[in-house]
Design a protein around this motif. Structure first.
Motif, PDB file in Angstrom:
ATOM      1  N   ALA A 176       0.806  -1.221   0.000  1.00 45.50           N
ATOM      2  CA  ALA A 176       0.000   0.000   0.000  1.00 45.50           C
ATOM      3  C   ALA A 176       0.839   1.272   0.000  1.00 45.50           C
ATOM      4  N   GLU A 177       1.962   1.295   0.707  1.00 49.64           N
ATOM      5  CA  GLU A 177       2.716   2.541   0.845  1.00 49.64           C
ATOM      6  C   GLU A 177       3.368   3.013  -0.448  1.00 49.64           C
ATOM      7  N   ASN A 178       3.635   2.104  -1.403  1.00 43.90           N
ATOM      8  CA  ASN A 178       4.312   2.539  -2.623  1.00 43.90           C
ATOM      9  C   ASN A 178       3.672   2.040  -3.918  1.00 43.90           C
ATOM     10  N   GLY A 179       2.551   1.344  -3.844  1.00 44.10           N
ATOM     11  CA  GLY A 179       1.859   0.892  -5.042  1.00 44.10           C
ATOM     12  C   GLY A 179       2.559  -0.217  -5.793  1.00 44.10           C
ATOM     13  N   ALA A 180       3.465  -0.920  -5.145  1.00 48.15           N
ATOM     14  CA  ALA A 180       4.214  -1.995  -5.801  1.00 48.15           C
ATOM     15  C   ALA A 180       3.539  -3.346  -5.590  1.00 48.15           C
ATOM     16  N   VAL A 181       3.801  -4.263  -6.512  1.00 48.50           N
ATOM     17  CA  VAL A 181       3.359  -5.647  -6.367  1.00 48.50           C
ATOM     18  C   VAL A 181       4.590  -6.536  -6.379  1.00 48.50           C
ATOM     19  N   TRP A 182       4.523  -7.654  -5.665  1.00 46.64           N
ATOM     20  CA  TRP A 182       5.632  -8.614  -5.593  1.00 46.64           C
ATOM     21  C   TRP A 182       5.338  -9.764  -6.552  1.00 46.64           C
ATOM     22  N   VAL A 183       6.288 -10.015  -7.437  1.00 49.25           N
ATOM     23  CA  VAL A 183       6.150 -11.037  -8.462  1.00 49.25           C
ATOM     24  C   VAL A 183       7.417 -11.875  -8.493  1.00 49.25           C
ATOM     25  N   THR A 184       7.256 -13.188  -8.561  1.00 49.81           N
ATOM     26  CA  THR A 184       8.410 -14.080  -8.689  1.00 49.81           C
ATOM     27  C   THR A 184       8.396 -14.743 -10.058  1.00 49.81           C
ATOM     28  N   GLU A 185       9.437 -15.486 -10.323  1.00 49.17           N
ATOM     29  CA  GLU A 185       9.540 -16.193 -11.602  1.00 49.17           C
ATOM     30  C   GLU A 185       8.396 -17.186 -11.783  1.00 49.17           C
ATOM     31  N   GLN A 186       7.912 -17.777 -10.704  1.00 49.76           N
ATOM     32  CA  GLN A 186       6.774 -18.693 -10.799  1.00 49.76           C
ATOM     33  C   GLN A 186       5.520 -17.959 -11.253  1.00 49.76           C
ATOM     34  N   ASP A 187       5.407 -16.686 -10.917  1.00 55.12           N
ATOM     35  CA  ASP A 187       4.245 -15.894 -11.306  1.00 55.12           C
ATOM     36  C   ASP A 187       4.307 -15.453 -12.766  1.00 55.12           C
ATOM     37  N   THR A 188       5.506 -15.272 -13.283  1.00 58.66           N
ATOM     38  CA  THR A 188       5.653 -14.774 -14.656  1.00 58.66           C
ATOM     39  C   THR A 188       5.928 -15.884 -15.660  1.00 58.66           C
ATOM     40  N   ILE A 189       6.469 -16.996 -15.231  1.00 59.13           N
ATOM     41  CA  ILE A 189       6.972 -18.139 -16.000  1.00 59.13           C
ATOM     42  C   ILE A 189       8.050 -17.760 -17.008  1.00 59.13           C
ATOM     43  N   ILE A 190       8.060 -16.529 -17.460  1.00 58.98           N
ATOM     44  CA  ILE A 190       9.126 -15.999 -18.314  1.00 58.98           C
ATOM     45  C   ILE A 190       9.487 -14.635 -17.728  1.00 58.98           C
ATOM     46  N   ARG A 191      10.722 -14.489 -17.301  1.00 57.23           N
ATOM     47  CA  ARG A 191      11.112 -13.260 -16.592  1.00 57.23           C
ATOM     48  C   ARG A 191      10.823 -11.985 -17.372  1.00 57.23           C
ATOM     49  N   VAL A 192      10.936 -12.024 -18.662  1.00 58.32           N
ATOM     50  CA  VAL A 192      10.786 -10.823 -19.475  1.00 58.32           C
ATOM     51  C   VAL A 192       9.320 -10.417 -19.669  1.00 58.32           C
ATOM     52  N   LEU A 193       8.393 -11.304 -19.411  1.00 55.91           N
ATOM     53  CA  LEU A 193       6.982 -11.068 -19.714  1.00 55.91           C
ATOM     54  C   LEU A 193       6.418  -9.753 -19.159  1.00 55.91           C
ATOM     55  N   PRO A 194       6.628  -9.406 -17.881  1.00 56.24           N
ATOM     56  CA  PRO A 194       6.030  -8.151 -17.399  1.00 56.24           C
ATOM     57  C   PRO A 194       6.684  -6.889 -17.946  1.00 56.24           C
ATOM     58  N   PHE A 195       7.795  -7.045 -18.637  1.00 60.62           N
ATOM     59  CA  PHE A 195       8.550  -5.873 -19.078  1.00 60.62           C
ATOM     60  C   PHE A 195       8.525  -5.655 -20.589  1.00 60.62           C
ATOM     61  N   ILE A 196       8.078  -6.645 -21.347  1.00 60.79           N
ATOM     62  CA  ILE A 196       8.149  -6.557 -22.804  1.00 60.79           C
ATOM     63  C   ILE A 196       6.831  -6.150 -23.454  1.00 60.79           C
TER      64      ILE A 196
ATOM     65  N   ASP B  23      10.982 -17.044   1.597  1.00 57.84           N
ATOM     66  CA  ASP B  23      10.448 -17.795   0.466  1.00 57.84           C
ATOM     67  C   ASP B  23      11.588 -18.305  -0.404  1.00 57.84           C
ATOM     68  N   ALA B  24      11.357 -19.411  -1.055  1.00 55.24           N
ATOM     69  CA  ALA B  24      12.345 -19.958  -1.982  1.00 55.24           C
ATOM     70  C   ALA B  24      11.969 -19.509  -3.392  1.00 55.24           C
ATOM     71  N   TYR B  25      12.795 -18.671  -3.971  1.00 53.14           N
ATOM     72  CA  TYR B  25      12.560 -18.215  -5.332  1.00 53.14           C
ATOM     73  C   TYR B  25      13.915 -17.871  -5.944  1.00 53.14           C
ATOM     74  N   GLY B  26      14.018 -18.046  -7.258  1.00 51.53           N
ATOM     75  CA  GLY B  26      15.253 -17.709  -7.952  1.00 51.53           C
ATOM     76  C   GLY B  26      15.266 -16.268  -8.417  1.00 51.53           C
ATOM     77  N   PHE B  27      14.076 -15.719  -8.655  1.00 51.96           N
ATOM     78  CA  PHE B  27      13.952 -14.367  -9.164  1.00 51.96           C
ATOM     79  C   PHE B  27      12.688 -13.767  -8.583  1.00 51.96           C
ATOM     80  N   GLY B  28      12.795 -12.567  -8.074  1.00 54.04           N
ATOM     81  CA  GLY B  28      11.639 -11.855  -7.567  1.00 54.04           C
ATOM     82  C   GLY B  28      11.842 -10.361  -7.766  1.00 54.04           C
ATOM     83  N   VAL B  29      10.732  -9.650  -7.971  1.00 57.63           N
ATOM     84  CA  VAL B  29      10.844  -8.223  -8.255  1.00 57.63           C
ATOM     85  C   VAL B  29       9.587  -7.503  -7.764  1.00 57.63           C
ATOM     86  N   PHE B  30       9.789  -6.305  -7.254  1.00 57.06           N
ATOM     87  CA  PHE B  30       8.680  -5.418  -6.955  1.00 57.06           C
ATOM     88  C   PHE B  30       8.461  -4.556  -8.200  1.00 57.06           C
ATOM     89  N   ILE B  31       7.234  -4.496  -8.684  1.00 52.39           N
ATOM     90  CA  ILE B  31       6.904  -3.679  -9.847  1.00 52.39           C
ATOM     91  C   ILE B  31       5.904  -2.618  -9.390  1.00 52.39           C
TER      92      ILE B  31
END
Length: 192
Positions: free
Chosen positions: A108-128, A155-163
């Protein structure tokens, strides 16, 4: 005494008085969808509250009537799911109008969402894609980054990002440009 030791002596003597850290930096407040919406809109994104009976494909047609290619990392969105994602050449996603992914939670404080590689299945997907659509459950908001980091710390994840919001820059003649190096828009579909 050497000049090095003299300098170190002066630095030690000029140290400020130490103050104790706050006992607890974490908030116990729940995440607020209204605060999240206000912040995300302030940085160029939008939040759409979905009715319980609304379907995502229909909402996408309503929000993006001219979209040609829609892809998703969410299996339940069968018509858009990237079934061949394991063998997919990432360059083949260059013409994606809308990418639909699911986030684990929103901050809530910054409008970001947390996404991991399991959520995107392809890392580039949310950015392309031209437009990013993120599905988020109404009960999954946290108040601040302290709560967010507590949630992702173990959490166990290989890639995670706040967008947070669409890409933007003000480098070009001091004028704000959305979508300069990523999606032109970010829409959060909040499900009840």
């Amino acid at each position: 005494m050497s000049s090095r030791n003299e300098i170190l002596k002066r630095v030690r003597a000029a140290q400020p008085t130490l103050i104790p850290m706050p006992a607890d930096l974490t908030s116990t407040a729940a995440g607020d969808v209204h605060k999240f919406t206000e912040v995300l809109q302030g940085i160029g994104g939008r939040v759409v509250l979905m009715e319980p009976d609304e379907e995502v494909p229909q909402k996408l047609k309503e929000l993006f009537p001219s979209a040609n290619r829609v892809v998703s990392s969410i299996r339940s969105l069968e018509a858009f799911f990237l079934h061949d994602h394991a063998q997919l050449d990432h360059h083949s996603l260059e013409d994606v109008d809308i990418a639909v992914i699911e986030a684990q939670f929103g901050v809530a404080e910054n409008g970001a969402v947390w996404v991991t590689e399991q959520d995107t299945i392809i890392r580039v997907l949310p950015f392309i894609a031209e437009h990013l659509v993120v599905l988020l459950d109404k009960a999954s908001f946290v108040a601040d980054m302290h709560q967010a980091y507590q949630r992702v710390a173990y959490d166990a994840y290989g890639f995670g990002v706040f967008i947070a919001g669409p890409s933007k820059t003000a480098d070009i003649e001091q004028s704000l440009v959305l979508g300069a190096h990523g999606p032109k828009s970010m829409t959060i579909l909040v499900r009840s």
